[in-house]
Design an enzyme around this catalytic site. Structure first.
Site, PDB file in Angstrom:
ATOM      1  CD  GLU A 132      -2.528  -1.983   0.745  1.00 17.09           C
ATOM      2  OE1 GLU A 132      -1.483  -2.669   0.734  1.00 17.09           O
ATOM      3  OE2 GLU A 132      -3.664  -2.472   0.685  1.00 17.09           O
ATOM      4  CD  GLN A 177     -22.200   5.992   1.871  1.00 17.92           C
ATOM      5  OE1 GLN A 177     -22.640   5.420   0.892  1.00 17.92           O
ATOM      6  NE2 GLN A 177     -22.990   6.630   2.702  1.00 17.92           N
ATOM      7  CE1 TYR A 214       0.408   3.828   5.226  1.00 15.61           C
ATOM      8  CE2 TYR A 214      -0.382   1.642   4.643  1.00 15.61           C
ATOM      9  CZ  TYR A 214      -0.633   2.943   5.053  1.00 15.61           C
ATOM     10  OH  TYR A 214      -1.926   3.358   5.279  1.00 15.61           O
ATOM     11  CG  HIS A 237      -2.895   4.466   1.003  1.00 15.95           C
ATOM     12  ND1 HIS A 237      -4.163   3.950   1.039  1.00 15.95           N
ATOM     13  CD2 HIS A 237      -2.252   3.942   2.063  1.00 15.95           C
ATOM     14  CE1 HIS A 237      -4.276   3.151   2.076  1.00 15.95           C
ATOM     15  NE2 HIS A 237      -3.133   3.118   2.709  1.00 15.95           N
ATOM     16  NE  ARG A 256      -2.574  -6.576   2.637  1.00 16.46           N
ATOM     17  CZ  ARG A 256      -3.739  -5.976   2.796  1.00 16.46           C
ATOM     18  NH1 ARG A 256      -3.940  -5.219   3.844  1.00 16.46           N
ATOM     19  NH2 ARG A 256      -4.704  -6.148   1.927  1.00 16.46           N
TER      20      ARG A 256
HETATM   21  C1  LIG Z   1     -29.789   6.324  -7.086  1.00 19.79           C
HETATM   22  C2  LIG Z   1     -29.553   6.384  -5.634  1.00 19.79           C
HETATM   23  C3  LIG Z   1     -28.293   6.076  -5.133  1.00 19.79           C
HETATM   24  C4  LIG Z   1     -28.056   6.132  -3.776  1.00 19.79           C
HETATM   25  N1  LIG Z   1     -26.817   5.806  -3.329  1.00 19.79           N
HETATM   26  C5  LIG Z   1     -26.554   5.878  -2.018  1.00 19.79           C
HETATM   27  C6  LIG Z   1     -25.267   5.555  -1.525  1.00 19.79           C
HETATM   28  O1  LIG Z   1     -24.354   5.205  -2.271  1.00 19.79           O
HETATM   29  N2  LIG Z   1     -25.054   5.651  -0.183  1.00 19.79           N
HETATM   30  C7  LIG Z   1     -26.066   6.046   0.669  1.00 19.79           C
HETATM   31  O2  LIG Z   1     -25.813   6.118   1.875  1.00 19.79           O
HETATM   32  N3  LIG Z   1     -27.265   6.348   0.237  1.00 19.79           N
HETATM   33  C8  LIG Z   1     -27.549   6.282  -1.092  1.00 19.79           C
HETATM   34  N4  LIG Z   1     -28.787   6.620  -1.537  1.00 19.79           N
HETATM   35  C9  LIG Z   1     -29.764   7.152  -0.561  1.00 19.79           C
HETATM   36  C10 LIG Z   1     -30.421   6.071   0.259  1.00 19.79           C
HETATM   37  O3  LIG Z   1     -30.992   5.113  -0.583  1.00 19.79           O
HETATM   38  C11 LIG Z   1     -31.447   6.724   1.181  1.00 19.79           C
HETATM   39  O4  LIG Z   1     -30.792   7.594   2.062  1.00 19.79           O
HETATM   40  C12 LIG Z   1     -32.220   5.694   1.993  1.00 19.79           C
HETATM   41  O5  LIG Z   1     -32.862   4.795   1.143  1.00 19.79           O
HETATM   42  C13 LIG Z   1     -33.239   6.381   2.895  1.00 19.79           C
HETATM   43  O6  LIG Z   1     -33.905   5.388   3.603  1.00 19.79           O
HETATM   44  P1  LIG Z   1     -35.377   5.550   4.169  1.00 19.79           P
HETATM   45  O7  LIG Z   1     -35.738   4.230   4.722  1.00 19.79           O
HETATM   46  O8  LIG Z   1     -35.432   6.728   5.058  1.00 19.79           O
HETATM   47  O9  LIG Z   1     -36.305   5.907   2.909  1.00 19.79           O
HETATM   48  P2  LIG Z   1     -36.642   5.172   1.553  1.00 19.79           P
HETATM   49  O10 LIG Z   1     -35.515   4.379   1.075  1.00 19.79           O
HETATM   50  O11 LIG Z   1     -37.147   6.255   0.698  1.00 19.79           O
HETATM   51  O12 LIG Z   1     -37.833   4.161   1.913  1.00 19.79           O
HETATM   52  C14 LIG Z   1     -39.131   4.587   2.250  1.00 19.79           C
HETATM   53  C15 LIG Z   1     -40.128   3.453   2.049  1.00 19.79           C
HETATM   54  O13 LIG Z   1     -41.370   3.806   2.594  1.00 19.79           O
HETATM   55  C16 LIG Z   1     -42.405   3.343   1.737  1.00 19.79           C
HETATM   56  N5  LIG Z   1     -43.629   4.122   2.013  1.00 19.79           N
HETATM   57  C17 LIG Z   1     -43.889   5.422   1.730  1.00 19.79           C
HETATM   58  N6  LIG Z   1     -45.108   5.765   2.191  1.00 19.79           N
HETATM   59  C18 LIG Z   1     -45.639   4.679   2.786  1.00 19.79           C
HETATM   60  C19 LIG Z   1     -46.861   4.411   3.463  1.00 19.79           C
HETATM   61  N7  LIG Z   1     -47.805   5.328   3.625  1.00 19.79           N
HETATM   62  N8  LIG Z   1     -47.066   3.170   3.953  1.00 19.79           N
HETATM   63  C20 LIG Z   1     -46.132   2.197   3.802  1.00 19.79           C
HETATM   64  N9  LIG Z   1     -44.969   2.405   3.162  1.00 19.79           N
HETATM   65  C21 LIG Z   1     -44.715   3.628   2.671  1.00 19.79           C
HETATM   66  C22 LIG Z   1     -41.810   3.564   0.359  1.00 19.79           C
HETATM   67  O14 LIG Z   1     -42.473   2.795  -0.625  1.00 19.79           O
HETATM   68  C23 LIG Z   1     -40.379   3.118   0.567  1.00 19.79           C
HETATM   69  O15 LIG Z   1     -40.204   1.734   0.353  1.00 19.79           O
HETATM   70  C24 LIG Z   1     -29.083   6.533  -2.890  1.00 19.79           C
HETATM   71  C25 LIG Z   1     -30.352   6.842  -3.379  1.00 19.79           C
HETATM   72  C26 LIG Z   1     -30.595   6.764  -4.738  1.00 19.79           C
HETATM   73  C27 LIG Z   1     -31.949   7.096  -5.249  1.00 19.79           C
HETATM   74  C1  LIG Z   2     -11.278   1.137   7.758  1.00 21.99           C
HETATM   75  C2  LIG Z   2     -10.130   0.429   7.102  1.00 21.99           C
HETATM   76  C3  LIG Z   2      -8.874   0.452   7.678  1.00 21.99           C
HETATM   77  C4  LIG Z   2      -7.812  -0.242   7.091  1.00 21.99           C
HETATM   78  N1  LIG Z   2      -6.612  -0.271   7.723  1.00 21.99           N
HETATM   79  C5  LIG Z   2      -5.617  -1.048   7.222  1.00 21.99           C
HETATM   80  C6  LIG Z   2      -4.403  -1.195   7.928  1.00 21.99           C
HETATM   81  O1  LIG Z   2      -4.198  -0.634   9.006  1.00 21.99           O
HETATM   82  N2  LIG Z   2      -3.454  -2.001   7.384  1.00 21.99           N
HETATM   83  C7  LIG Z   2      -3.644  -2.660   6.188  1.00 21.99           C
HETATM   84  O2  LIG Z   2      -2.766  -3.385   5.744  1.00 21.99           O
HETATM   85  N3  LIG Z   2      -4.786  -2.528   5.503  1.00 21.99           N
HETATM   86  C8  LIG Z   2      -5.784  -1.758   5.999  1.00 21.99           C
HETATM   87  N4  LIG Z   2      -6.961  -1.662   5.314  1.00 21.99           N
HETATM   88  C9  LIG Z   2      -7.120  -2.377   4.018  1.00 21.99           C
HETATM   89  C10 LIG Z   2      -7.726  -3.761   4.239  1.00 21.99           C
HETATM   90  O3  LIG Z   2      -6.831  -4.612   4.915  1.00 21.99           O
HETATM   91  C11 LIG Z   2      -8.109  -4.425   2.902  1.00 21.99           C
HETATM   92  O4  LIG Z   2      -6.954  -4.576   2.122  1.00 21.99           O
HETATM   93  C12 LIG Z   2      -9.114  -3.639   2.106  1.00 21.99           C
HETATM   94  O5  LIG Z   2     -10.158  -3.193   2.930  1.00 21.99           O
HETATM   95  C13 LIG Z   2      -9.696  -4.499   0.969  1.00 21.99           C
HETATM   96  O6  LIG Z   2     -10.236  -5.680   1.446  1.00 21.99           O
HETATM   97  P1  LIG Z   2     -11.816  -5.900   1.703  1.00 21.99           P
HETATM   98  O7  LIG Z   2     -12.492  -5.667   0.382  1.00 21.99           O
HETATM   99  O8  LIG Z   2     -11.912  -7.317   2.167  1.00 21.99           O
HETATM  100  O9  LIG Z   2     -12.242  -4.905   2.713  1.00 21.99           O
HETATM  101  C14 LIG Z   2      -8.017  -0.946   5.871  1.00 21.99           C
HETATM  102  C15 LIG Z   2      -9.275  -0.949   5.285  1.00 21.99           C
HETATM  103  C16 LIG Z   2     -10.335  -0.281   5.880  1.00 21.99           C
HETATM  104  C17 LIG Z   2     -11.679  -0.334   5.243  1.00 21.99           C
HETATM  105  S1  SF4 Z   3     -20.748  -1.874   3.863  1.00 22.98           S
HETATM  106 FE1  SF4 Z   3     -19.792  -1.296   5.776  1.00 22.98          FE
HETATM  107  S2  SF4 Z   3     -17.786  -2.253   5.777  1.00 22.98           S
HETATM  108 FE2  SF4 Z   3     -18.572  -2.369   3.700  1.00 22.98          FE
HETATM  109  S3  SF4 Z   3     -17.687  -0.599   2.740  1.00 22.98           S
HETATM  110 FE3  SF4 Z   3     -19.729   0.062   3.453  1.00 22.98          FE
HETATM  111  S4  SF4 Z   3     -19.333   0.875   5.490  1.00 22.98           S
HETATM  112 FE4  SF4 Z   3     -17.496  -0.233   4.906  1.00 22.98          FE
END
Ligand SMILES: Cc1cc2nc3c(=O)[nH]c(=O)nc-3n(C[C@H](O)[C@H](O)[C@H](O)COP(=O)(O)OP(=O)(O)OC[C@H]3O[C@@H](n4cnc5c(N)ncnc54)[C@H](O)[C@@H]3O)c2cc1C
Ligand SMILES: Cc1cc2nc3c(=O)[nH]c(=O)nc-3n(C[C@H](O)[C@H](O)[C@H](O)COP(=O)(O)O)c2cc1C
Ligand code: SF4
Length: 663
Positions: free
Chosen positions: A166, A341, A168, A254, A216
């Site tokens: 990585e 995330q 280092y 990295h 590693r």
């Molecule tokens: C294209 C896209 C990509 C995304 N990518 C990411 C990402 O990479 N990382 C991330 O963290 N977030 C991502 N998000 C956002 C994430 O999906 C939302 O933050 C999350 O889904 C919110 O969850 P929630 O349960 O609050 O709402 P929602 O997911 O909106 O779910 C609400 C649910 O309630 C239901 N509902 C509504 N009204 C009623 C009712 N009256 N009775 C019963 N059911 C009802 C709906 O049908 C729905 O199933 C993405 C969103 C989109 C659209």
């Molecule tokens: C939060 C986090 C911390 C990490 N720290 C290290 C570390 O200290 N040393 C290391 O060799 N790799 C580290 N890694 C890399 C992981 O060992 C691994 O190579 C990488 O997450 C990909 O594998 P995975 O897809 O199974 O997660 C880290 C990864 C994550 C997500």
């Molecule tokens: S699902 Fe959890 S462990 Fe996997 S990449 Fe997302 S935050 Fe990290």
């Protein structure tokens, strides 16, 4: 066992037999430096040991003060440090598990003004120029590695992993571009690899034969001037001769500008690298990166890619990964979706790591649900927030009914999983579906909740999510204007010229969805990863081209478009779209849409008109709260509570928190 015969087969190390072929890869969690963190870390590792993983590796611990990744980083250089770790090793041993401590010297990646390196060359991802180690400094550093390994043994670890990848310190000695030394530690590859080999052989000598020593090894540097394959093989042979027990794979420095662990990397996408080394040495080899389900691990082992598979993040997502695979319950595994995330993004922001799909990770002792026996809970909405709260309440003993207006679980994850490279989001929906059934949650699909339907429950959890925010300018009622929901659900056939209004995460995802034709050759070819291993550093010419669609993204705020995307993944999205020819404009004011196109005023006051077939609105969201639903004990979670800054991490965590309080 029948399903995963290779994965669940024991591995004989000579002096010890590992019960299966699963290694939990090294992860620095931030607890290492946190007050009271070691006790929390003990619980974290103990749960994973109980879940059946054969061997775990801790996050990187520095052998001395100069090698810490950041100011105040954990070290193992005194017996006091070692005693501090006992709580961890005792907890793991009590569960019958095994744990090795990773020794990591960050070299020029140490984010401190006191960093050292083979040569005084600054890394492109650091603002600190390292001091070149003197010859005596090199000797002292090797000694520090040795002492650290001895202390790890004293602390109760089963072994150490020497971090040689990585980018280092050890990697910096290996690569000619970072090692310009003219003494015995620089020059040709034999001299540049001496530092690594000296560390391995002297550690082995100091710790004895019955102690695991993993090296590693950076098998694919993915940086210009990195090692070539001949050097990788030569180093592996040297490491074997120097006394290592196993060789783990490292992929990418990295500073590499190729994704190595993001969700867009295909499952097991770098197993070909470890496979190429199989047969060159007799030591067990460990494959790594983006393995997240037992099927992909089993396949890699059956294909002869490695002797063991490392998974790091999948053990944040699910401590019971191995136990579930063994018991034939793989469909109940909470799968890591590769989003970074809550894990890597947290660590980079100096926060304790966790997991988007499992907020208990690294917070095991502070996220304890209350007993909810005899409590009747109605959860409204089966998106991430609703599924999480229904499951956690059911696990805590409540009798739960889950109402969902549509015919499926998942909420917006059903849109997210349609984005190229984000198919993993579907796994979260699969996991919750399986677990909700297991815990006896009564599910009512295609049933919008109303006041009448939820009367009689002790608590109602409103998780009805969000709706797209409307966009209001002259002409925004024209038929070319559609929402991201229309596009991703396939309701519209999107034309060739597209404007995207809003450049947040969803805007970027929509742009990716619309321009994916540019990546026809697949992940490795489009990023320029040399799968033939003939090029130095593993880099070849990327095949990515411009998209056939003309896409332009607009953002009202000034500054970098996509500046708020994830810390460790934002650059991937920005670089991808740039290479595909997507144009981006920030600081714009929308004026009107007419037959000529979309008219905007740019940040410098000039006007710009863009001819379009479609305008896709990704201008944020507002909470969706049905007005025919009320209850005296209503808890609102996820997007329904607050749409600002909403992401799935918050939604799932808020779902869990519902179970931490009794109504
Ligand atoms: C294209 C896209 C990509 C995304 N990518 C990411 C990402 O990479 N990382 C991330 O963290 N977030 C991502 N998000 C956002 C994430 O999906 C939302 O933050 C999350 O889904 C919110 O969850 P929630 O349960 O609050 O709402 P929602 O997911 O909106 O779910 C609400 C649910 O309630 C239901 N509902 C509504 N009204 C009623 C009712 N009256 N009775 C019963 N059911 C009802 C709906 O049908 C729905 O199933 C993405 C969103 C989109 C659209
Ligand atoms: C939060 C986090 C911390 C990490 N720290 C290290 C570390 O200290 N040393 C290391 O060799 N790799 C580290 N890694 C890399 C992981 O060992 C691994 O190579 C990488 O997450 C990909 O594998 P995975 O897809 O199974 O997660 C880290 C990864 C994550 C997500
Ligand atoms: S699902 Fe959890 S462990 Fe996997 S990449 Fe997302 S935050 Fe990290």
């Amino acid at each position: 066992m029948a399903d995963y015969p290779h994965l669940l087969a024991p591995l004989d190390l000579g002096f010890d037999v590992l019960p299966n072929r699963v290694l939990m890869g090294s992860m620095h969690t931030g607890l290492e430096e946190e007050r009271g963190g070691m006790a929390r870390l003990a619980r974290f590792y103990a749960e994973r040991a109980r879940g059946g993983v054969a061997l775990m590796v801790t996050g990187g611990i520095s052998p001395n003060r100069a090698g810490v990744v950041a100011w105040g980083g954990a070290r193992m250089s005194s017996s006091a440090h070692a005693r501090h770790h006992r709580v961890v090793t005792d907890a793991v041993r009590a569960e019958g598990g095994r744990i090795a401590m990773q020794i990591l010297h960050a070299g020029r990646y140490a984010y401190t003004p006191f960093c050292v390196a083979p040569s005084a060359l600054r890394s492109p991802i650091s603002r600190f120029t390292p001091r070149a180690l003197s010859s005596r400094g090199v000797d002292r550093t090797i000694r520090d590695f040795v002492v650290s390994a001895q202390l790890a043994r004293y602390a109760g670890y089963h072994g150490v992993e020497i971090m040689g990848s990585e980018g280092y310190l050890i990697n910096q000695f290996l690569a000619a571009q970072t090692n310009k030394r003219t003494d015995q530690w620089g020059g040709d590859f034999e001299r540049r690899s001496r530092f690594a080999l000296e560390i391995v052989s002297r550690v082995r000598e100091a710790v004895g034969d019955d102690f695991i020593l993993i090296y590693r090894l950076s098998m694919l540097d993915l940086v210009p001037g990195g090692s070539d394959w001949k050097e990788v093989v030569q180093l592996a042979k040297g490491v074997e001769a120097a006394g290592a027990t196993m060789i783990n794979t490292g992929i990418g420095w990295h500073e590499a500008r190729i994704p190595t662990i993001a969700t867009s990397v295909p499952r097991g996408g770098f197993k070909f690298v470890t496979k190429a080394l199989m047969g060159s040495v007799d030591l067990p080899l460990i494959a790594t990166n983006r393995f997240n389900d037992p099927g992909a691990c089993e396949q890699a082992l059956a294909e002869g890619c490695a002797d063991m598979v490392s998974m790091a993040r999948p053990f944040l997502a699910d401590p019971e990964f191995v136990a579930k695979a063994r018991a034939g319950r793989a469909s109940h595994i909470n799968t890591c979706i590769g989003c970074n995330q809550a894990c890597l993004d947290h660590v980079f922001a100096q926060k304790v790591a966790s997991c988007l799909v499992n907020p208990r990770a690294c917070h095991e002792t502070v996220t304890v649900p209350k007993t909810l026996k005899d409590v009747r809970v109605a959860v409204v909405g089966a998106g991430p927030a609703g599924m999480s709260s229904a499951l956690e309440c059911a696990r805590a003993g409540a009798k739960v009914t889950l109402f969902e207006a549509s015919e499926q679980f998942g909420g917006q994850f059903n849109l997210a999983k349609k984005i190229p490279g984000k198919g993993e989001f579907g796994e979260t929906v699969r996991y919750f579906t399986a677990e909700l059934a297991k815990h006896g949650v009564e599910v009512r699909l295609s049933t919008p909740a109303t006041t009448e339907r939820v009367a009689g429950f002790d608590r109602v959890v409103l998780a009805t999510g969000v709706q797209p925010r409307l966009w209001n300018i002259p002409g925004s009622d024209r038929p070319e204007v559609v929402t991201y929901v229309d596009v991703l659900s396939g309701k519209v056939d999107v034309g060739r010229r597209v404007a995207i209004v809003g450049a947040g995460g969803i805007g970027f995802d929509v742009a990716d969805f619309l321009t994916h034709d540019a990546d026809e050759g697949g992940f490795h070819a489009s990023w320029g990863v040399d799968m033939d291993l003939t090029e130095r550093g593993g880099l070849t010419q990327p095949t990515r081209t411009s998209s056939r669609r003309e896409v332009i993204m607009y953002q009202r705020s000034e500054g970098k478009v996509g500046g708020n995307l994830g810390k460790t993944t934002g650059w991937i999205h920005r670089q991808t779209l740039k290479q595909r020819g997507v144009k981006q404009l920030s600081g714009v004011t929308y004026e009107k849409l007419d037959a000529e196109g979309l008219h905007v005023t740019l940040a410098d006051g000039t006007s710009h008109t863009q001819a379009v077939d479609h305008v896709v609105v990704c201008a944020g969201q507002t909470p969706h709260r049905p007005d025919n639903l009320d209850h005296p004990n209503l808890v609102v979670v996820g997007g329904a509570r607050d749409a600002r800054g909403l992401d799935a991490q918050r939604a799932i965590l808020e779902g869990l928190r519902v179970a931490m309080e009794r109504p």
